[in-house]
Design a protein around this motif. Structure first.
Motif, PDB file in Angstrom:
ATOM      1  N   ALA A 102       0.837  -1.217   0.000  1.00 30.26           N
ATOM      2  CA  ALA A 102       0.000   0.000   0.000  1.00 30.26           C
ATOM      3  C   ALA A 102       0.866   1.260   0.000  1.00 30.26           C
ATOM      4  CB  ALA A 102      -0.938  -0.008   1.210  1.00 30.26           C
ATOM      5  N   VAL A 103       1.942   1.248   0.807  1.00 31.18           N
ATOM      6  CA  VAL A 103       2.860   2.410   0.838  1.00 31.18           C
ATOM      7  C   VAL A 103       3.469   2.632  -0.542  1.00 31.18           C
ATOM      8  CG1 VAL A 103       5.047   3.294   1.769  1.00 31.18           C
ATOM      9  CG2 VAL A 103       3.377   2.233   3.317  1.00 31.18           C
ATOM     10  N   ASP A 104       3.902   1.538  -1.198  1.00 33.54           N
ATOM     11  CA  ASP A 104       4.511   1.656  -2.539  1.00 33.54           C
ATOM     12  C   ASP A 104       3.510   2.235  -3.544  1.00 33.54           C
ATOM     13  OD1 ASP A 104       6.845   0.630  -1.571  1.00 33.54           O
ATOM     14  OD2 ASP A 104       6.535  -1.408  -2.351  1.00 33.54           O
ATOM     15  N   GLU A 105       2.242   1.755  -3.482  1.00 26.93           N
ATOM     16  CA  GLU A 105       1.212   2.245  -4.414  1.00 26.93           C
ATOM     17  C   GLU A 105       0.945   3.739  -4.199  1.00 26.93           C
ATOM     18  OE1 GLU A 105      -1.419  -1.863  -5.075  1.00 26.93           O
ATOM     19  OE2 GLU A 105      -1.913  -0.521  -3.407  1.00 26.93           O
ATOM     20  N   ILE A 106       0.898   4.139  -2.925  1.00 26.57           N
ATOM     21  CA  ILE A 106       0.627   5.552  -2.597  1.00 26.57           C
ATOM     22  C   ILE A 106       1.782   6.435  -3.046  1.00 26.57           C
ATOM     23  CG2 ILE A 106       0.369   7.176  -0.662  1.00 26.57           C
ATOM     24  CD1 ILE A 106      -1.252   4.835   0.740  1.00 26.57           C
ATOM     25  N   VAL A 107       3.014   6.010  -2.746  1.00 20.11           N
ATOM     26  CA  VAL A 107       4.198   6.799  -3.133  1.00 20.11           C
ATOM     27  C   VAL A 107       4.246   6.955  -4.654  1.00 20.11           C
ATOM     28  CG1 VAL A 107       6.734   6.714  -3.272  1.00 20.11           C
ATOM     29  CG2 VAL A 107       5.588   6.358  -1.073  1.00 20.11           C
ATOM     30  N   SER A 108       3.942   5.864  -5.375  1.00 23.21           N
ATOM     31  CA  SER A 108       3.930   5.917  -6.840  1.00 23.21           C
ATOM     32  C   SER A 108       2.904   6.945  -7.333  1.00 23.21           C
ATOM     33  CB  SER A 108       3.612   4.531  -7.396  1.00 23.21           C
ATOM     34  OG  SER A 108       3.410   4.591  -8.779  1.00 23.21           O
TER      35      SER A 108
END
Length: 678
Positions: A263-269
């Motif tokens: 989820a963190v990776d998706e948000i940062v992207s």
């Protein structure tokens, strides 16, 4: 001037001012809206039985000829009883009508009717109470049943519906092109509206319902797509992907789960895109959504951008503030709280800090969207439990920045099918794993006979130093068969919980009073909190290890799951006891589901199947048009087809400006508020 489909309802023949007011209570303000007042069920007058074959104390359809009407009788309290004798040619029966002289007057001696009503009496003498009736020579024998309000009868609505349909026959319109009707095997609109109200057969009613359900899902998808495309404007806050979140995630006192990391990776992207993020972060109770939100706020602050988190209640806002401060302040990220109950001086100080850019993350209630709150660089907007805010409130927060990124958090695990409709304008990240070390809450369903044993178990946990919740579904003594919370709390303090410190918490208390009680409970000064569903969302007391829910049948599965999530937040083994004396198959099934699984997504799927989308959120306003016809649990195939159709239509005609799409566009604008779809 002739009455049109969009005239005021009171100008429809046979309505008038007084009845128009009654219709407005049902949300019907025009003949067009009346046509979309869809039957909740049907009466089939084709299956009548002889008087001798009527099942006593049940509803039956009889074919009767009225042969004598008696004068109305007035009794105490202003009630009027009307009676008439009737026969089916073999046996006689008495028709009894209560307090409806107008309806009784319409019956004619010598006329034959089909009548539907409860038959009571005995072998020798029978009567049928307040029957719904139609003339025996009526062409349509499957008749609609509608949601009513006081002063509006089914017969009145049927007569007015015929008038409204007649207007539509004079000025017919079709919202879908012949090509779409053929491709998706759909009936014409006019035929569908006639057959949803006065069907030729069960098949005709089902075919009509399918067309109208498709329309509803299609309009919803189109409206959502337009909202989504509007949010796809360029943001002023395209962030730098080289900023690393590892320092933050490695500095946490626990390891993120794989779902949290994803989820963190998706948000940062998303935050590094030139298009504003529009993402839903879904996670079960206690799955660690706040840690993910904190990582997003950390990333934004390292990019020199402010974040704001809006929570629906002050209790929840304070909790988020404490949690985010604990996560972020060790890394130099400045977090501040802004709520309505703060002093004017404190509010002014926080506002100055926000405007000067001295505050990186603002946490609060709707106080953070007031006109006098000016942000220096609001690039990330987070709303918690978005379905508790109206569309206007969410838009007001987004307008504080220059097309900021938006993250929505929800602890209500919503089945993906429903999430696509309610949050159709958002991308979805789901956290399905619980953090390491979290133990599932043991759940037991018992009847009231075992209440004293249940409270014996509660006392054992209290004696071990733990705390407890007791949840009741009411706050006023408005229904005598249910516990009134105040009386219940007084009785519990003198009985099952005597010797323990208890306190009452309910929705009618002032915010400051609620916060004070909750703080005392959090600090351990209150051992048992007797409360209503005000504790449903977000309250975090790690020492609370047991919950009792009275009248558990009064809650939906998802709500029971939300409530249960208030315990089991510390390292202690926790329990939830559901008390109900309801032994219907439906209730037993729901209690079994709650006792057998702690998976919120599974529970929400079951809840959707059992209660339908209309009740899924109780009275909460998720800000989108309600579904009147489509049943998402049963209409998955139809919903998928409507999504494909919406996509094709908008690819061909993004603003629905072609002549064949104009009626559809008008319908979409009527369904959504005009400020969302312009």
């Amino acid at each position: 001037m002739p009455t049109t489909l969009f005239s005021d309802i009171e100008y429809l023949k046979g309505v008038g001012k007084a009845r128009g007011e009654k219709y407005r209570k049902l949300g019907v303000t025009s003949p067009y809206e009346l046509i979309y007042h869809i039957p909740r069920d049907y009466l089939d007058f084709r299956t009548h039985v002889p008087v001798a074959g009527a099942v006593l104390n049940e509803y039956n359809v009889l074919k009767l000829t009225v042969f004598r009407k008696m004068p109305p009788q007035r009794i105490k309290g202003g009630l009027v009883i009307c009676k008439a004798a009737a026969s089916d040619g073999t046996d006689d029966i008495l028709i009894v009508v209560y307090n409806n002289v107008y309806g009784f007057q319409a019956l004619r001696e010598g006329e034959t009717y089909y009548m539907y009503g409860k038959v009571s009496g005995n072998f020798l003498r029978k009567e049928i109470s307040s029957p719904v009736y139609i003339k025996a020579d009526e062409q349509v024998l499957i008749q609609p049943k509608y949601h009513l309000t006081q002063g509006l009868s089914v017969n009145m609505i049927r007569a007015n519906m015929q008038q409204a349909l007649e207007i539509m026959r004079r000025e017919p319109f079709e919202t879908l092109s012949p090509d779409i009707l053929r491709k998706y095997d759909l009936a014409p609109l006019m035929w569908s509206l006639e057959n949803i109200h006065f069907p030729e057969s069960e098949l005709a009613a089902e075919t009509a319902r399918r067309r109208l359900a498709f329309d509803e899902l299609l309009k919803l998808q189109i409206g959502m797509s337009i909202m989504k495309s509007r949010s796809r404007r360029s943001t002023a806050y395209k962030m730098d992907p080289s900023v690393d979140t590892d320092e933050f995630t490695k500095g946490l006192p626990f390891e993120l789960t794989d779902d949290q990391k994803k989820a963190v990776d998706e948000i940062v992207s998303d935050l590094c895109s030139s298009v504003p993020m529009n993402r839903l972060l879904q996670g079960d109770v206690g799955s660690g959504k706040t840690a993910v939100a904190a990582a997003a706020c950390y990333f934004a602050s390292k990019n020199g951008v402010q974040s704001a988190l809006m929570a629906p209640t002050e209790i929840l806002a304070v909790q988020h503030f404490k949690t985010l401060s604990g996560f972020l302040e060790p890394f130099g990220v400045r977090v501040s709280l802004l709520t309505g109950s703060m002093t004017a001086k404190k509010k002014a100080s926080v506002r100055e800090g926000i405007e000067a850019g001295e505050i990186d993350v603002v946490v609060g209630t709707h106080a953070i969207i007031q006109k006098d709150v000016e942000y220096r660089s609001l690039g990330l907007v987070i709303t918690d439990e978005q379905h508790r805010f109206g569309v206007a409130q969410r838009a007001a927060l987004a307008e504080k920045g220059d097309y900021p990124h938006k993250l929505v958090m929800s602890a209500t695990p919503i089945p993906r099918t429903l999430a696509l409709i309610i949050y159709g304008d958002l991308d979805i990240s789901a956290i399905t794993q619980l953090p390491k070390g979290r133990k599932p809450v043991k759940t037991y369903a018992v009847t009231g006979k075992l209440r004293s044993r249940a409270f014996g178990f509660v006392r054992e946990r209290l004696d071990e130093g733990r705390q407890a919740y007791v949840v009741c579904p009411m706050i006023e003594e408005s229904e005598s068969e249910l516990f009134a919370v105040k009386t219940y709390a007084e009785n519990a303090a003198k009985g099952d919980l005597k010797g323990y410190t208890t306190a009452l918490l309910h929705g009618k208390m002032r915010a400051a009073e609620k916060d004070k009680t909750m703080q005392l409970f959090r600090d351990g000064e209150i051992q048992v909190l007797i409360c209503t569903t005000v504790v449903e969302v977000g309250v975090d007391v790690p020492n609370a290890a047991v919950m009792v829910i009275e009248n558990a049948e009064r809650f939906g599965l998802s709500q029971l799951h939300q409530l249960r999530g208030r315990v089991g937040r510390g390292g202690f083994e926790s329990s939830c006891i559901l008390i109900t004396d309801n032994t219907t198959d439906d209730c037993v099934k729901r209690m079994k589901i709650m006792s057998s699984t702690s998976d919120g997504f599974k529970i929400s799927e079951e809840d959707l199947k059992m209660r339908g989308p209309g009740d899924f959120f109780g009275n909460a306003q998720h800000g989108l048009p309600p579904l009147k016809i489509a049943d998402i649990a049963c209409n998955m195939e139809l919903m998928n087809r409507a999504q494909v159709c919406a996509k094709e239509l908008l690819e061909d005609d993004p603003l629905l400006e072609k002549p064949q799409n104009r009626a559809l566009k008008m319908d979409v604008m009527r369904l959504f508020s005009k400020d969302i779809i312009g």
